[in-house]
Design a protein around this motif. Structure first.
Motif, short mmCIF file in Angstrom:
data_model
loop_
_atom_site.label_atom_id
_atom_site.label_comp_id
_atom_site.label_asym_id
_atom_site.label_seq_id
_atom_site.Cartn_x
_atom_site.Cartn_y
_atom_site.Cartn_z
N GLU A 126 0.83 -1.21 0.00
CA GLU A 126 0.00 0.00 0.00
C GLU A 126 0.87 1.26 0.00
N LEU A 127 2.03 1.19 0.62
CA LEU A 127 2.95 2.33 0.66
C LEU A 127 3.85 2.42 -0.58
N ALA A 128 3.53 1.59 -1.59
CA ALA A 128 4.24 1.60 -2.88
C ALA A 128 5.71 1.22 -2.73
N LEU A 129 6.02 0.35 -1.75
CA LEU A 129 7.40 -0.10 -1.56
C LEU A 129 7.69 -1.39 -2.32
N ASP A 130 6.67 -1.97 -2.95
CA ASP A 130 6.81 -3.14 -3.83
C ASP A 130 7.63 -4.25 -3.17
N PRO A 131 7.18 -4.75 -2.00
CA PRO A 131 7.97 -5.76 -1.30
C PRO A 131 7.85 -7.14 -1.94
N SER A 132 8.82 -7.98 -1.65
CA SER A 132 8.69 -9.41 -1.88
C SER A 132 8.18 -10.02 -0.58
N GLY A 151 11.04 -3.94 -4.93
CA GLY A 151 11.62 -3.16 -3.85
C GLY A 151 12.73 -3.91 -3.13
N ASP A 152 13.28 -3.27 -2.09
CA ASP A 152 14.41 -3.87 -1.39
C ASP A 152 14.03 -4.53 -0.07
N ILE A 153 12.72 -4.72 0.17
CA ILE A 153 12.25 -5.34 1.42
C ILE A 153 11.66 -6.72 1.13
N PHE A 154 12.03 -7.70 1.95
CA PHE A 154 11.48 -9.05 1.84
C PHE A 154 10.90 -9.42 3.20
N VAL A 155 9.61 -9.75 3.23
CA VAL A 155 8.93 -10.16 4.46
C VAL A 155 8.66 -11.65 4.40
N ALA A 156 9.11 -12.38 5.42
CA ALA A 156 8.98 -13.84 5.38
C ALA A 156 8.45 -14.37 6.69
N GLU A 157 7.59 -15.35 6.60
CA GLU A 157 7.16 -16.11 7.76
C GLU A 157 8.28 -17.07 8.14
N ALA A 158 8.69 -17.05 9.39
CA ALA A 158 9.84 -17.83 9.85
C ALA A 158 9.35 -18.97 10.73
N ASP A 159 9.51 -20.20 10.26
CA ASP A 159 8.92 -21.38 10.89
C ASP A 159 9.87 -21.98 11.92
N GLU A 160 9.39 -22.04 13.17
CA GLU A 160 10.21 -22.62 14.23
C GLU A 160 10.03 -24.12 14.37
N SER A 161 9.04 -24.70 13.67
CA SER A 161 8.63 -26.08 13.96
C SER A 161 9.77 -27.07 13.81
N ASP A 162 10.64 -26.87 12.82
CA ASP A 162 11.76 -27.77 12.58
C ASP A 162 13.11 -27.05 12.72
N ARG A 163 13.09 -25.89 13.40
CA ARG A 163 14.27 -25.05 13.61
C ARG A 163 14.77 -24.39 12.32
N SER A 164 13.98 -24.43 11.27
CA SER A 164 14.45 -23.89 9.99
C SER A 164 14.58 -22.37 10.02
N PHE A 165 13.92 -21.70 10.98
CA PHE A 165 14.04 -20.24 11.04
C PHE A 165 15.44 -19.79 11.44
#
Length: 456
Positions: A126-132, A151-165
């Protein structure tokens, strides 16, 4: 990763990575157990999606095979990859590579990851930052769980279930809560804390941890990491000492008005989904955006554009005066939060729940608490356990939940055949009622069938 093959490409986490790689120009292929809308979406991006797992699905010129922790060692495509000498890459390593060179926000916690990641993705767009972004659920607006942005921002869900985060190196890490879950991988809270400490320790020097000041597990984690000299810690929540303090949450039907105190100033904005826990997710997203240097007022306004994620209190439809809503909640804390949210949004309605337990190990450890959560409903139906990746555990059935619910005074019925559910609910529901299908398995498929039966 220019010609990756995904085993289980239709999964929430796997499909997101596959979509981003396809959008970046990779020749993506993969397999999944069944046809789905996700498979069709991947094909629309040029991916080759096979249904069923077979060694013949794996092309000899594949440059990597991407797997999640749910893929078993005897999967024929994984066996074939070893024969061909094709490198096997875990999903978390693939996601980490996508974030390289970008300003990343990693959203962690036992509950609320998908919602908070989605709120950030919507607000930054919405802020026109074109994130991944890579999310564990489909956004209600764009209808997708992942996107490659310019854009230069990447937002990711970080999964703790298998320590992969622990594979990620974010500029901003969000920790929403820290509770014992994923019992097949964690034997104790100490193991959970150690895992989250490792995740927080991967924040880049000068980066920020945004963490709740309200939940006991998160408070303990904060005490363990405060001495990290390269880390800035920003707390949020109801606690008087929180850096971003929640001053007031006012329910507005299926939305909330939230007022926070940030930098000594009051800031009010709208969250377009009901419930206090979703309001707190939005405050976490606000704090993370501010940590990246975004103006708080603009970000707060943009967060109001978020309209939800599929399976997170998603309205499936209404028939005969009965609304059917779908919830992904499968841990007692999540169940309690969603049931409380629906109570707050429609206090005069009867709340009927169709609950499907997820995983034998989770039911073994938390079945009593699940049953106690169901006492918040007016009546509940409990299905058999959805096994997902697990084999049965002797003596562990959904009767553990049913017995605990009855002991807590709940009106609960066990139904073993899912095909009976539409008729059961039609016999229970009256105009004005809310029906909540709840769980992380295929209980979500019952919504349309219930609506069709109500229509008749």
């Amino acid at each position: 990763m220019d010609r990756p093959h995904f085993i289980g490409i239709g999964g929430a986490g796997m499909s997101g990575i596959a979509k981003i790689l396809a959008q970046r120009g990779a020749k993506v292929a993969g397999s999944d157990a069944r046809e789905s809308g996700t498979a069709d979406a991947l094909r629309a991006l040029g991916a080759a999606v096979h249904i069923g797992h077979d060694a013949a699905n794996l092309a000899a010129d594949a440059t990597s095979v991407v797997v999640s922790s749910a893929i078993r060692a005897d999967n024929p495509e994984l066996v074939r990859a070893a024969e061909l000498g094709i490198p096997v890459v875990h999903r978390s390593d693939a996601l980490a590579s996508l974030m390289t060179g970008l300003r990343s926000i990693a959203v962690a916690g036992t509950h609320g990851k998908t919602t908070t990641t989605s709120m950030l993705a919507v607000a930054l767009t919405e802020l026109a930052l074109d994130p991944s972004y890579a999310i564990g659920g489909d956004l209600a607006g764009p209808g997708t769980n992942a996107r490659h942005g310019g854009g230069d921002i990447f937002v990711a869900e970080a999964d703790e279930s298998d320590r992969s985060f622990q594979k990620y190196d974010p500029e901003v890490a969000i920790v929403l809560n820290v509770e014992l879950d994923h019992h097949a991988n964690y034997a104790s809270m100490d193991e959970i804390y150690d895992s989250f400490e490792t995740f927080v320790g991967k924040v880049v020097p000068g980066g920020t941890l945004v963490i709740t000041a309200d939940q006991p597990g998160a408070v303990e984690l904060t005490s363990r990491v405060r001495d990290l000299s390269t880390l800035k810690v920003v707390t949020y929540g109801d606690a008087p000492a929180a850096d971003v303090r929640v001053h007031k949450i006012t329910p507005r039907g299926l939305s909330s008005e939230v007022t926070v105190v940030l930098g000594g100033k009051y800031l009010t904005f709208t969250v377009s989904v009901p419930g206090s826990h979703y309001a707190h997710n939005a405050v976490a997203a606000l704090a993370a955006g501010v940590a990246l240097g975004l103006p708080a007022h603009n970000l707060a306004s943009a967060l109001g554009k978020y309209t939800g994620v599929k399976r997170r209190l998603q309205l499936k439809g209404e028939e005969a005066g009965v609304q059917v809503i779908d919830s992904y909640a499968h841990h007692p804390t999540e169940m309690t939060a969603d049931l409380a949210a629906m109570r707050g949004a429609a206090s005069e309605a009867r709340l009927l729940v169709v609950f499907q337990p997820h995983l034998f190990s989770r039911t073994q450890e938390l079945g009593t608490e699940m049953g106690q959560a169901l006492a918040l409903a007016d009546a509940s139906v409990v299905l058999d356990i959805y096994p997902a990746r697990e084999d049965p555990i002797p003596g562990i059935t959904s009767s553990l939940i049913v017995d605990a619910a009855k002991a807590a005074g709940a009106d609960v019925t066990a139904v073993h055949d899912q095909a009976e559910i539409p008729d059961v609910i039609a016999g229970m529901a009256k105009p004005g009622d809310l029906v909540l299908t709840m769980g992380a398995g295929d209980v979500t498929d019952l919504g349309p069938a219930i609506l069709a039966r109500l229509a008749n």
